[in-house]
Design a protein around this motif. Structure first.
Motif, PDB file in Angstrom:
ATOM      1  N   LEU A 280     -12.310  -0.249   5.495  1.00 31.34           N
ATOM      2  CA  LEU A 280     -11.346  -0.509   4.418  1.00 31.34           C
ATOM      3  C   LEU A 280     -10.342  -1.593   4.776  1.00 31.34           C
ATOM      4  O   LEU A 280      -9.729  -2.189   3.893  1.00 31.34           O
ATOM      5  CB  LEU A 280     -10.566   0.773   4.125  1.00 31.34           C
TER       6      LEU A 280
ATOM      7  N   TRP B  74       0.663  16.615  10.185  1.00 32.25           N
ATOM      8  CA  TRP B  74       0.121  15.399   9.582  1.00 32.25           C
ATOM      9  C   TRP B  74      -0.681  15.665   8.303  1.00 32.25           C
ATOM     10  O   TRP B  74      -0.374  15.130   7.241  1.00 32.25           O
ATOM     11  CB  TRP B  74      -0.730  14.680  10.621  1.00 32.25           C
TER      12      TRP B  74
ATOM     13  N   ASN C 226     -15.371   4.313   7.980  1.00 37.29           N
ATOM     14  CA  ASN C 226     -15.020   3.831   6.641  1.00 37.29           C
ATOM     15  C   ASN C 226     -13.583   3.343   6.571  1.00 37.29           C
ATOM     16  O   ASN C 226     -13.281   2.365   5.898  1.00 37.29           O
ATOM     17  CB  ASN C 226     -15.209   4.944   5.612  1.00 37.29           C
ATOM     18  N   SER C 227     -12.680   4.058   7.264  1.00 36.45           N
ATOM     19  CA  SER C 227     -11.281   3.635   7.229  1.00 36.45           C
ATOM     20  C   SER C 227     -11.126   2.277   7.877  1.00 36.45           C
ATOM     21  O   SER C 227     -10.364   1.437   7.394  1.00 36.45           O
ATOM     22  CB  SER C 227     -10.387   4.655   7.938  1.00 36.45           C
TER      23      SER C 227
ATOM     24  N   LEU D  37     -13.739   7.716   9.983  1.00 32.19           N
ATOM     25  CA  LEU D  37     -13.166   6.769  10.940  1.00 32.19           C
ATOM     26  C   LEU D  37     -13.737   5.373  10.706  1.00 32.19           C
ATOM     27  O   LEU D  37     -13.009   4.386  10.580  1.00 32.19           O
ATOM     28  CB  LEU D  37     -13.461   7.240  12.361  1.00 32.19           C
TER      29      LEU D  37
ATOM     30  N   ILE E 200       0.319  15.155   4.161  1.00 30.94           N
ATOM     31  CA  ILE E 200      -0.348  14.167   3.331  1.00 30.94           C
ATOM     32  C   ILE E 200      -1.126  14.817   2.183  1.00 30.94           C
ATOM     33  O   ILE E 200      -1.182  14.290   1.084  1.00 30.94           O
ATOM     34  CB  ILE E 200      -1.277  13.300   4.208  1.00 30.94           C
TER      35      ILE E 200
ATOM     36  N   GLN F 111      -9.440  10.176   0.693  1.00 38.59           N
ATOM     37  CA  GLN F 111     -10.298   9.856  -0.451  1.00 38.59           C
ATOM     38  C   GLN F 111     -11.385  10.912  -0.650  1.00 38.59           C
ATOM     39  O   GLN F 111     -11.652  11.328  -1.777  1.00 38.59           O
ATOM     40  CB  GLN F 111     -10.945   8.481  -0.250  1.00 38.59           C
TER      41      GLN F 111
ATOM     42  N   PHE G  13       2.108   3.411  10.468  1.00 40.71           N
ATOM     43  CA  PHE G  13       0.839   3.682   9.782  1.00 40.71           C
ATOM     44  C   PHE G  13       1.064   4.624   8.593  1.00 40.71           C
ATOM     45  O   PHE G  13       0.561   4.397   7.491  1.00 40.71           O
ATOM     46  CB  PHE G  13      -0.168   4.291  10.764  1.00 40.71           C
TER      47      PHE G  13
ATOM     48  N   LEU H 164      -6.806   8.382  12.723  1.00 38.04           N
ATOM     49  CA  LEU H 164      -7.116   6.999  12.373  1.00 38.04           C
ATOM     50  C   LEU H 164      -8.030   6.928  11.160  1.00 38.04           C
ATOM     51  O   LEU H 164      -8.118   5.905  10.500  1.00 38.04           O
ATOM     52  CB  LEU H 164      -7.757   6.278  13.567  1.00 38.04           C
ATOM     53  N   GLY H 165      -8.719   8.034  10.859  1.00 36.73           N
ATOM     54  CA  GLY H 165      -9.592   8.049   9.686  1.00 36.73           C
ATOM     55  C   GLY H 165      -8.940   8.634   8.452  1.00 36.73           C
ATOM     56  O   GLY H 165      -9.606   8.897   7.454  1.00 36.73           O
ATOM     57  N   THR H 166      -7.628   8.848   8.523  1.00 35.03           N
ATOM     58  CA  THR H 166      -6.918   9.561   7.462  1.00 35.03           C
ATOM     59  C   THR H 166      -7.172   9.010   6.061  1.00 35.03           C
ATOM     60  O   THR H 166      -7.367   9.782   5.121  1.00 35.03           O
ATOM     61  CB  THR H 166      -5.406   9.542   7.733  1.00 35.03           C
ATOM     62  N   ILE H 167      -7.176   7.677   5.929  1.00 33.48           N
ATOM     63  CA  ILE H 167      -7.271   7.103   4.584  1.00 33.48           C
ATOM     64  C   ILE H 167      -8.563   7.553   3.901  1.00 33.48           C
ATOM     65  O   ILE H 167      -8.551   8.050   2.782  1.00 33.48           O
ATOM     66  CB  ILE H 167      -7.209   5.563   4.643  1.00 33.48           C
ATOM     67  N   ASN H 168      -9.674   7.443   4.616  1.00 27.16           N
ATOM     68  CA  ASN H 168     -10.944   7.842   4.011  1.00 27.16           C
ATOM     69  C   ASN H 168     -11.042   9.363   3.861  1.00 27.16           C
ATOM     70  O   ASN H 168     -11.614   9.857   2.898  1.00 27.16           O
ATOM     71  CB  ASN H 168     -12.111   7.284   4.836  1.00 27.16           C
TER      72      ASN H 168
ATOM     73  N   MET I  80      -3.305   0.519   0.930  1.00 26.42           N
ATOM     74  CA  MET I  80      -4.382   1.105   1.732  1.00 26.42           C
ATOM     75  C   MET I  80      -5.024   0.076   2.664  1.00 26.42           C
ATOM     76  O   MET I  80      -5.359   0.378   3.798  1.00 26.42           O
ATOM     77  CB  MET I  80      -5.454   1.700   0.822  1.00 26.42           C
TER      78      MET I  80
ATOM     79  N   ALA J  89      -4.349   1.010  11.275  1.00 26.59           N
ATOM     80  CA  ALA J  89      -5.216   1.937  11.997  1.00 26.59           C
ATOM     81  C   ALA J  89      -6.230   1.160  12.836  1.00 26.59           C
ATOM     82  O   ALA J  89      -6.539   1.554  13.969  1.00 26.59           O
ATOM     83  CB  ALA J  89      -5.927   2.871  11.020  1.00 26.59           C
TER      84      ALA J  89
ATOM     85  N   GLY K  10      -2.679  -0.583   5.485  1.00 22.38           N
ATOM     86  CA  GLY K  10      -2.637   0.660   6.272  1.00 22.38           C
ATOM     87  C   GLY K  10      -3.873   0.774   7.151  1.00 22.38           C
ATOM     88  O   GLY K  10      -3.786   1.089   8.338  1.00 22.38           O
ATOM     89  N   ALA K  11      -5.034   0.503   6.555  1.00 24.01           N
ATOM     90  CA  ALA K  11      -6.276   0.564   7.330  1.00 24.01           C
ATOM     91  C   ALA K  11      -6.261  -0.449   8.456  1.00 24.01           C
ATOM     92  O   ALA K  11      -6.781  -0.198   9.549  1.00 24.01           O
ATOM     93  CB  ALA K  11      -7.473   0.339   6.410  1.00 24.01           C
TER      94      ALA K  11
ATOM     95  N   ILE L 208      -8.522  11.789  15.176  1.00 23.42           N
ATOM     96  CA  ILE L 208      -9.016  11.862  13.802  1.00 23.42           C
ATOM     97  C   ILE L 208      -8.045  11.217  12.818  1.00 23.42           C
ATOM     98  O   ILE L 208      -8.425  10.770  11.752  1.00 23.42           O
ATOM     99  CB  ILE L 208      -9.314  13.334  13.431  1.00 23.42           C
TER     100      ILE L 208
ATOM    101  N   ALA M 136       0.170   3.225   4.876  1.00 24.53           N
ATOM    102  CA  ALA M 136      -1.029   3.770   4.248  1.00 24.53           C
ATOM    103  C   ALA M 136      -0.723   4.898   3.268  1.00 24.53           C
ATOM    104  O   ALA M 136      -1.434   5.076   2.284  1.00 24.53           O
ATOM    105  CB  ALA M 136      -2.001   4.279   5.312  1.00 24.53           C
ATOM    106  N   ILE M 137       0.314   5.681   3.540  1.00 26.71           N
ATOM    107  CA  ILE M 137       0.494   6.912   2.769  1.00 26.71           C
ATOM    108  C   ILE M 137       1.767   6.903   1.932  1.00 26.71           C
ATOM    109  O   ILE M 137       1.741   7.110   0.725  1.00 26.71           O
ATOM    110  CB  ILE M 137       0.541   8.148   3.705  1.00 26.71           C
TER     111      ILE M 137
ATOM    112  N   THR N  51      -4.561  -0.102  15.968  1.00 24.58           N
ATOM    113  CA  THR N  51      -4.384   1.030  16.884  1.00 24.58           C
ATOM    114  C   THR N  51      -5.707   1.385  17.551  1.00 24.58           C
ATOM    115  O   THR N  51      -5.765   1.631  18.760  1.00 24.58           O
ATOM    116  CB  THR N  51      -3.842   2.265  16.123  1.00 24.58           C
ATOM    117  N   PHE N  52      -6.773   1.404  16.741  1.00 24.82           N
ATOM    118  CA  PHE N  52      -8.089   1.747  17.275  1.00 24.82           C
ATOM    119  C   PHE N  52      -8.507   0.779  18.380  1.00 24.82           C
ATOM    120  O   PHE N  52      -8.972   1.196  19.443  1.00 24.82           O
ATOM    121  CB  PHE N  52      -9.113   1.749  16.143  1.00 24.82           C
TER     122      PHE N  52
ATOM    123  N   ILE O  82     -11.254  10.087  20.424  1.00 25.73           N
ATOM    124  CA  ILE O  82     -10.790   9.317  19.265  1.00 25.73           C
ATOM    125  C   ILE O  82      -9.978  10.218  18.339  1.00 25.73           C
ATOM    126  O   ILE O  82     -10.482  11.211  17.850  1.00 25.73           O
ATOM    127  CB  ILE O  82     -11.983   8.723  18.510  1.00 25.73           C
TER     128      ILE O  82
END
Lengths: 320, 275
Positions: free
Chosen positions: A51, B210, A47-48, A45, B214, B126, A272, B119-123, A288, A295, A291-292, B117, A276-277, A298-299, B115
Motif C-alpha cells: 500500500l 493498540w 499488503n500493507s 504485512l 483502532i 481493511q 505511524f 506493521l500490518g495494521t492498515i491491511n 493510508m 510502516a 502511513g504505509a 504484527i 495511518a490511523i 520501520t520495516f 516481525i
C-alpha cells in the motif's frame, strides 16, 4: 537464528503406501493455523507494505504512485520534519534502553546469580512491572509525576532536594528521557532474567579455575563471563531494538498521541499511528499511503537491524 | 563462593533500593485508590484512613468496568484456547511430516517471531472491516490468534520432537488414526509446554492497547485496557476513581503473577529468548 532448525524427520522410515494419505492428513492438521496466520499476519504485512506505493483518500488508496509516498515523507517539510523528529527520538529512546536497561539488567543478574539469600524474592519483585500493562504503568507514572499532586516532588522535598522539583512531563527537554526511564523501569526484568539464565549455564569449574589461577572477581567477570554471555547480549539487543521501534503505548499514556509538548516524545510508533490511523496535524485526516510508507521505513530499519544480528551470530558460530 | 561482609551488604543495598523503586509507585497506586480525594492530595504516602471504596464501585458500575472485564476475559480466553489448539495441531504435523514443504512452513511461522504484527495494521483494519467486525470484540480474535501462533508453533514443535517415538508407533500399530493419537496421546503430554505458551500470550493479549484502540469504538465492546485509556479524558478530576480503575486493571494480573511467578518468569523469558 541459531536456535532454530528445520523439523527433524521421524527416526523411523515409514512404509511408502501410507505416504500420500499421510501427507493429506498433515495438510489438514496444518491448514487452520496456516490460514489464520497467513490471512491476519503474513499477508497483511506484505499488503500493507504494498500500500505504501499507492495513494488516495479514505481507507483504500487505489492510485499507483511508485515511491512517491516515500519521497513525500522525506522531502515535503510537512511530513519530513515530523518523520525525522520521530526517528531521532526513537534512536534516543533505544539508546537509553541499551545503556540503562540492559546494563542494569546485567547488574541485577550478576547480583541475583551470586547466590545470596532471598534471591528469588528479589527476582520476583524486579519482574513485576513487566507483567503489567504499559498503558497502566504510563498513567500511573503520569499521576506520580504530576506537579498538581507531586508525589515525586514531595519526596524530593522531604529528602531536602526540593530545588529539583519541576513539572517533569511539561518540559520538552526532559519528557523523552523521563518516558524512556519509565519504560526501562518496566522492562528491566526481561534482560535481567535472560542474563541470569545465561550466567547460570556457565559451569562453576570455569570460574573456579580462574580463581585458582589468581583472577579476581572483576577479571573473572570481564574475561570469562562477558565473552560467554555475548549471544545473550545479542538477543537482548535485538529484542530491545524491535520493541523500541514499535513502542507506542508508553508515549500515548504519558504524552498523548503526539508526544506533547511540541512532539518532544514523538516516536515512530506514535507517528505511524497518527499518519495511518488518527490523522496528522494539520491535515487531520489519516493518509493510508503515507502511513504505509512509515510502516515500510520501520520495516526496513528492523530488517537491517535483525540481519546485522543474524550475520553476527552466524560468524560467531563459525569462529567457535 | 565466600563473600566479604562489605560485598554482601552492597549486593543487598542495591537490590533493596531497586525493590523500593519498583514497589513505591504500585504502593502509591493501591493505597490512594481507597482514599478520599483530599487525603490523596494532603497525604499521598500514609496508609489509607478512613477507607473508601467509592472509586472502585463507581469504576465498576458507572465506569462499566464490569462490561470491560467480561469483554477482556472473553477475548483472552478464546484467543488462548485457539492459539493452543490450532498451534498444537500444526506443530504435531510439523514435527512428523518429513518434506521440504514442512520445513518451509515452519520457517514461515518462525519468521513471525521477529516481525511485529503492528506493521500490518492498515491491511488488517481493511480485512476486519470487510468482515464487518470493526467495533466488535470478535474482530480482535483472529488478530490475536495470528499474533500468538508463531510462538505456539515454535515451542510446541520443539516439545513434540522430544516425545519418545515408541509411544506413537505403538498407537499406530493398534490402528489409531493421527487425529486420535494427537488428541489422546500427544495433547495430554504437551501440558507443560502449553502452560508456557499460555503465559507467554496471556500478558500481551490482556494488556493490548493498540488493536482495541483502532478497532473498537462503542462502550459495549471495550476491553479493560481500552476502558483505562479513556480515563483521563472522562474523569480528569476524580483521582480516587482513576487510581481505582488503574488498580482494578492491574490487580488480577498481579495476583496471578504472585501465585505463579516462577512459571511467569520462565514462560515470558523463554518466549522472548526463543525469538
Amino acid at each position: 537464528m541459531t536456535t532454530i532448525s528445520a523439523p527433524q524427520a521421524p527416526s523411523q522410515v515409514r512404509p511408502n503406501r501410507y505416504k500420500d494419505r499421510r501427507r493429506l492428513t498433515w495438510i489438514l492438521f496444518l491448514l487452520p493455523a496456516l490460514l489464520i496466520y497467513l490471512g491476519f499476519m503474513a499477508a497483511p504485512l506484505i499488503n500493507s507494505l504494498g500500500l505504501s506505493f499507492y495513494t488516495g483518500a479514505g481507507l483504500r488508496p487505489e492510485k499507483f504512485v511508485g515511491f512517491a509516498n516515500y519521497q513525500e515523507l522525506l522531502t515535503n517539510p510537512l511530513w519530513r520534519d515530523r518523520f525525522l523528529n520521530a526517528l531521532r527520538n526513537t534512536i534516543i529512546f533505544f539508546t537509553i534502553h541499551m545503556l540503562v536497561q540492559n546494563t542494569l539488567g546485567l547488574l541485577f543478574a550478576v547480583l541475583l546469580a551470586s547466590g545470596i539469600k532471598g534471591h528469588s524474592f528479589f527476582r520476583t519483585i524486579i519482574f513485576i512491572p513487566a507483567t503489567l500493562s504499559v498503558l497502566v504503568i504510563g498513567f500511573l507514572w503520569r499521576l506520580i509525576l504530576n506537579p498538581q499532586w507531586g508525589a515525586v516532588n514531595k519526596l524530593l522535598d522531604a529528602a531536602g532536594l526540593g530545588f529539583l522539583a519541576r513539572p517533569w512531563l511539561g518540559d520538552p527537554g526532559l519528557i523523552l528521557i523521563i518516558i524512556s526511564l519509565v519504560s526501562v523501569w518496566q522492562w528491566v526484568g526481561l534482560p535481567t532474567m535472560m542474563y541470569l539464565a545465561g550466567l547460570l549455564t556457565i559451569p562453576d569449574e570455569l570460574t573456579e579455575a580462574a580463581r585458582v589461577d589468581g583472577a579476581n572477581a572483576w577479571q573473572t567477570f570481564w574475561r570469562i563471563k562477558i565473552p560467554l554471555l555475548i549471544p545473550v547480549i545479542g538477543i537482548v539487543a535485538v529484542l530491545t531494538f524491535v520493541g523500541n521501534f514499535n513502542a507506542f503505548d508508553i508515549v500515548y499514556a504519558m504524552a498523548g498521541a503526539r508526544g506533547d509538548p511540541k512532539y518532544a516524545a514523538d516516536l515512530m510508533g506514535t507517528f505511524f499511528y497518527r499518519t495511518a490511523i488518527a490523522g496528522e496535524h494539520p491535515v487531520a485526516r489519516p493518509d493510508m499511503g503515507i502511513g504505509a510508507a512509515v510502516a515500510g521505513v520501520t520495516f526496513v530499519i528492523l530488517l537491517v537491524g535483525v540481519t546485522f544480528w543474524l550475520v553476527g551470530s552466524r560468524q560467531r558460530d563459525y569462529e567457535l | 563462593m565466600k563473600r566479604s561482609f562489605g560485598a554482601k551488604s552492597a549486593i543487598y543495598a542495591i537490590l533493596v533500593v531497586w525493590s523500593l523503586v519498583v514497589l513505591f509507585p504500585l504502593y502509591t497506586m493501591v493505597v490512594n485508590s481507597v482514599k478520599r480525594q483530599r487525603d490523596i492530595f494532603r497525604n499521598p504516602f500514609i496508609p489509607p484512613w478512613p477507607l473508601t471504596f467509592e472509586g472502585f464501585t463507581s469504576a465498576w458500575q458507572d465506569g462499566r468496568f464490569d462490561l470491560y472485564f467480561r469483554n477482556s476475559i472473553f477475548v483472552t480466553v478464546v484467543s488462548l484456547l485457539l492459539i493452543v489448539f490450532l498451534g498444537s495441531m500444526a506443530s504435531y504435523a510439523l514435527a512428523n511430516w518429513r518434506s521440504k514443504w514442512s520445513t518451509f512452513i515452519f520457517i514461515l511461522f518462525v519468521a513471525g517471531l521477529m516481525i511485529p504484527i503492528r506493521l500490518g495494521t492498515i491491511n488488517i483494519f481493511q480485512i476486519v472491516q470487510s468482515l464487518n467486525l470493526i467495533d466488535n470484540v470478535f474482530g480482535l480474535l483472529p488478530v490475536y490468534i495470528a499474533m500468538g501462533l508463531p510462538i505456539s508453533v515454535f515451542v510446541l514443535t520443539s516439545f513434540i520432537r522430544t516425545i519418545p517415538h515408541e509411544l506413537i508407533d505403538a498407537a499406530h500399530v493398534d490402528g489409531a488414526s493421527e487425529w486420535r493419537i494427537y488428541w489422546s496421546i500427544v495433547l495430554p503430554l504437551l501440558r507443560p509446554a502449553i502452560a508456557t505458551v499460555i503465559i507467554f500470550n496471556l500478558i500481551p493479549i490482556w494488556n493490548d492497547l493498540w488493536f482495541p484502540l483502532i478497532f473498537i469504538r462503542s462502550e459495549e465492546q471495550r476491553t479493560v485496557i481500552l476502558g483505562v485509556s479513556m480515563l483521563f479524558g472522562q474523569y480528569q478530576s476524580n483521582w480516587t476513581r482513576i487510581l481505582s480503575a488503574l488498580s482494578l486493571s492491574a490487580i488480577p494480573i498481579l495476583i496471578l503473577y504472585i501465585l505463579m511467578s516462577k512459571q511467569f518468569i520462565k514462560g515470558l523469558t523463554a518466549g522472548a529468548v526463543k525469538g
